[in-house]
Scaffold this motif. Structure first.
Motif, PDB file in Angstrom:
ATOM      1  N   ASN A  54       0.813  -1.155  -0.106  1.00  0.00           N
ATOM      2  CA  ASN A  54       0.033  -0.275  -0.093  1.00  0.00           C
ATOM      3  C   ASN A  54       0.803   1.241   0.025  1.00  0.00           C
ATOM      4  N   GLY A  55       2.090   1.219   0.017  1.00  0.00           N
ATOM      5  CA  GLY A  55       2.944   2.468  -0.439  1.00  0.00           C
ATOM      6  C   GLY A  55       3.099   3.344   0.841  1.00  0.00           C
ATOM      7  N   PHE A  56       3.345   4.402   0.617  1.00  0.00           N
ATOM      8  CA  PHE A  56       3.707   5.571   1.891  1.00  0.00           C
ATOM      9  C   PHE A  56       3.130   6.667   1.702  1.00  0.00           C
ATOM     10  N   HIS A  57       3.283   7.554   2.849  1.00  0.00           N
ATOM     11  CA  HIS A  57       2.874   8.658   2.718  1.00  0.00           C
ATOM     12  C   HIS A  57       3.760   9.707   1.768  1.00  0.00           C
ATOM     13  N   ARG A  58       3.052  10.106   1.065  1.00  0.00           N
ATOM     14  CA  ARG A  58       3.624  10.760  -0.284  1.00  0.00           C
ATOM     15  C   ARG A  58       4.679  12.106   0.019  1.00  0.00           C
ATOM     16  N   GLU A  59       4.234  12.792   1.200  1.00  0.00           N
ATOM     17  CA  GLU A  59       5.312  13.667   1.342  1.00  0.00           C
ATOM     18  C   GLU A  59       6.583  13.641   2.171  1.00  0.00           C
ATOM     19  N   HIS A  60       6.626  12.250   2.490  1.00  0.00           N
ATOM     20  CA  HIS A  60       7.792  11.973   3.543  1.00  0.00           C
ATOM     21  C   HIS A  60       8.440  10.536   3.036  1.00  0.00           C
ATOM     22  N   TRP A  61       8.524  10.357   1.853  1.00  0.00           N
ATOM     23  CA  TRP A  61       9.243   9.264   1.337  1.00  0.00           C
ATOM     24  C   TRP A  61      10.348   9.981   0.554  1.00  0.00           C
ATOM     25  N   TRP A  62      11.636  10.472   1.002  1.00  0.00           N
ATOM     26  CA  TRP A  62      12.628  11.007   0.411  1.00  0.00           C
ATOM     27  C   TRP A  62      14.026  10.657   0.889  1.00  0.00           C
ATOM     28  N   ALA A  63      14.794  10.980   0.128  1.00  0.00           N
ATOM     29  CA  ALA A  63      16.253  11.061   0.676  1.00  0.00           C
ATOM     30  C   ALA A  63      17.128  12.041  -0.137  1.00  0.00           C
ATOM     31  N   LYS A  64      18.016  12.712   0.406  1.00  0.00           N
ATOM     32  CA  LYS A  64      19.055  13.596  -0.313  1.00  0.00           C
ATOM     33  C   LYS A  64      20.398  13.611   0.127  1.00  0.00           C
ATOM     34  N   GLY A  65      21.330  13.748  -0.295  1.00  0.00           N
ATOM     35  CA  GLY A  65      22.662  14.089   0.201  1.00  0.00           C
ATOM     36  C   GLY A  65      23.295  12.813  -0.070  1.00  0.00           C
ATOM     37  N   SER A  66      24.417  12.642   0.869  1.00  0.00           N
ATOM     38  CA  SER A  66      25.298  11.400   0.601  1.00  0.00           C
ATOM     39  C   SER A  66      25.935  10.849   1.895  1.00  0.00           C
ATOM     40  N   GLY A  67      26.201   9.708   2.069  1.00  0.00           N
ATOM     41  CA  GLY A  67      27.255   9.383   3.451  1.00  0.00           C
ATOM     42  C   GLY A  67      26.340   9.863   4.599  1.00  0.00           C
ATOM     43  N   LYS A  68      27.291  10.173   5.800  1.00  0.00           N
ATOM     44  CA  LYS A  68      26.809  10.560   6.961  1.00  0.00           C
ATOM     45  C   LYS A  68      25.893  11.614   7.119  1.00  0.00           C
ATOM     46  N   THR A  69      26.169  12.533   5.916  1.00  0.00           N
ATOM     47  CA  THR A  69      25.327  13.716   5.942  1.00  0.00           C
ATOM     48  C   THR A  69      23.756  13.546   5.235  1.00  0.00           C
ATOM     49  N   MET A  70      23.627  12.466   4.684  1.00  0.00           N
ATOM     50  CA  MET A  70      22.734  12.076   3.986  1.00  0.00           C
ATOM     51  C   MET A  70      21.183  12.585   5.017  1.00  0.00           C
ATOM     52  N   GLU A  71      20.233  13.032   4.381  1.00  0.00           N
ATOM     53  CA  GLU A  71      18.908  13.397   4.766  1.00  0.00           C
ATOM     54  C   GLU A  71      17.938  12.563   4.700  1.00  0.00           C
ATOM     55  N   LEU A  72      17.030  11.996   5.384  1.00  0.00           N
ATOM     56  CA  LEU A  72      15.788  11.100   5.130  1.00  0.00           C
ATOM     57  C   LEU A  72      14.654  11.829   5.653  1.00  0.00           C
ATOM     58  N   CYS A 365      10.973  -2.582  -0.141  1.00  0.00           N
ATOM     59  CA  CYS A 365      10.418  -2.077  -1.220  1.00  0.00           C
ATOM     60  C   CYS A 365       8.559  -2.298  -1.084  1.00  0.00           C
ATOM     61  N   SER A 366       7.797  -1.558  -1.908  1.00  0.00           N
ATOM     62  CA  SER A 366       6.439  -1.558  -1.740  1.00  0.00           C
ATOM     63  C   SER A 366       6.139  -1.514  -3.306  1.00  0.00           C
ATOM     64  N   SER A 367       4.940  -2.234  -3.894  1.00  0.00           N
ATOM     65  CA  SER A 367       4.428  -2.112  -5.026  1.00  0.00           C
ATOM     66  C   SER A 367       3.822  -0.905  -5.343  1.00  0.00           C
ATOM     67  N   MET A 368       3.928   0.244  -4.751  1.00  0.00           N
ATOM     68  CA  MET A 368       3.266   1.514  -5.073  1.00  0.00           C
ATOM     69  C   MET A 368       4.073   2.506  -4.380  1.00  0.00           C
ATOM     70  N   LEU A 369       4.100   3.763  -4.823  1.00  0.00           N
ATOM     71  CA  LEU A 369       4.746   4.744  -3.885  1.00  0.00           C
ATOM     72  C   LEU A 369       3.782   5.456  -2.968  1.00  0.00           C
TER      73      LEU A 369
END
Length: 434
Positions: A54-72, A365-369
């Motif tokens: 059933n996927g996830f909350h559309r506003e809060h599934w994201w990541a940016k940056g890399s390594g130990k400074t990656m934001e989720l 994973c999920s079958s839908m975003l």
């Protein structure tokens, strides 16, 4: 060493019980038959696919940056301690999953990319976990472990069998791999020669071999062996306590108190404890090398689970997914907490210079975003470094790129095992950058 054997697979043996051991520096027995790690003595590479529907909350599934400074994003926050061993992948899709645009048609091929038979029939394709198990699974006691926390649904919904919503692991195009939802039976499969009930503890059955083994290994290995045996005992005891409370499939009584004398197994297992037991069994399976390939389906797509443990008991999971509420976010985070729990436990298991997490590719994973059935860009996270063969601490975005097939990812992952296929599902090329 008496009855203890150190031939190709090191085991502790007792009456009716065979128990594999974790990696020990004093016993270099892995590598000969691993099929997934060419260097003699190194721990093997494992693969696990975790799924929630059933996927996830559309506003809060994201990541940016890399390594130990990656934001989720908030959904993924439980994974923050592991971001340096995390690969966040966005923009992938299964073309065949877009045809039905319902839960069943989007889940039955999540690990295969195969076309699905409609009209209530059953036909999908061999999933990546079973493809690996068919090539390398015979080197372990259990070729693959297929776990779930919600039982299969055999009905038909909008022209597609709901068995597609219930199974992500397929042994053949017409055979979903049997799903084990009972922790006790999953535990027995790892450690007992048969699945019959026994009053004897697994550890009690192998203590004689364990005593012989301790005399011939290093001090650090003795400590590791003791920690491992204690963890097996703890899971045994938790399963016993859960069994005393009742079933382990999410059944809930219709009355707060029984109006008739209840049978001994009348009180159900709560979903939080059920999931945690399955997570522990997955970790034990990898830690003991009882298997190297596992799927864990935390719930079905179109799930009817409720979450009284979160104070979210007014709506089933499927209906909750159609609203972007704080309660939906709370349930999302609960699922990610299970993934984080597995990663944390694997990362605490030292295997030579690496941890068990370093030697694993744990895909979630999920079958839908989102709950709106958006399968055009699937949510995918991989934890672990695949024996040092996977570069992590990265965010990969394939939106707008010429190749963004999920099965291209699977081709790339199977390459890490030395399984080089010309085609898998609908893909004939590897996924760039993975």
């Amino acid at each position: 060493m008496g009855a203890f054997l150190t031939s190709r697979r090191t085991m502790l043996r007792g009456l009716g019980v065979t128990m594999a051991l974790p990696w020990l520096e004093s016993l270099r027995v892995w590598g000969e038959e691993a099929g997934t790690n060419a260097v003699r003595g190194e721990a093997p590479i494992r693969f696990a696919a975790l799924f929630s529907g059933n996927g996830f909350h559309r506003e809060h599934w994201w990541a940016k940056g890399s390594g130990k400074t990656m934001e989720l994003g908030k959904v993924l926050e439980p994974l923050l301690p592991h971001r340096e061993k995390l690969l966040f992948i966005q923009g992938l899709y299964n073309e065949e999953a877009l045809k039905g645009n319902i839960h069943s048609s989007q889940t039955g091929n999540i690990l295969s990319g195969a076309p699905l038979e409609a009209g209530g029939g059953i036909r999908s394709g061999i999933s990546i976990d079973q493809m690996l198990a068919q090539h390398y699974g015979q080197t372990t006691k259990v070729p693959s472990l297929v776990l779930g926390c919600e039982k299969s649904n055999p009905s038909v919904h909008k022209n597609y069998s709901m068995l597609y919503s219930s199974h992500i692991s397929w042994s053949s195009p017409t055979t979903p791999t049997p799903l084990e939802v009972y922790p006790a039976l999953a535990f027995d499969r790892l450690f007992r020669k048969d699945a019959s009930k026994s009053d004897q503890s697994v550890l009690d059955a192998v203590l004689s071999d364990a005593r012989d083994l301790r005399r011939g290994i290093s001090r650090s290995d003795r400590q590791k062996l003791d920690e491992y045996l204690n963890s097996v005992r703890e899971v045994e005891q938790r399963i016993d306590r859960a069994g005393q409370r009742g079933e382990l499939q999410g059944w809930r009584p219709t009355l707060e108190k029984p109006n008739l004398p209840r049978p001994a197994d009348g009180i159900p297992q709560d979903i939080a404890e059920h999931m945690r037991l399955m997570c522990d069994i997955l970790v034990l399976a990898f830690q003991t090398d009882a298997t190297r390939f596992c799927t864990l389906k935390l719930n079905n797509d179109h799930s009817s689970l409720r979450f009284p443990n979160l104070g979210v008991d007014y709506m089933i999971h499927h209906l909750l997914s159609h609203q972007e509420s704080d309660d939906w976010l709370k349930v999302n985070q609960f699922f990610l907490e299970q993934v984080a729990y597995i990663a944390t436990k694997l990362d605490a298991v030292q295997e030579g210079e690496r941890t068990a997490l370093d030697n694993t590719m744990l895909m979630y994973c999920s079958s839908m975003l989102t709950g709106s059935h958006d399968a055009t860009k699937l949510p995918v996270v991989i934890l672990g470094r695949g024996g040092g063969k996977l570069e992590t601490g990265r965010v990969l975005n394939y939106l707008g790129k010429s190749n963004r097939k999920m099965c291209s990812l699977y081709l790339s992952l199977m390459d890490r095992y030395g399984l080089h296929l010309d085609q898998f599902g609908d893909a004939t090329e590897r996924l760039a950058e993975v």
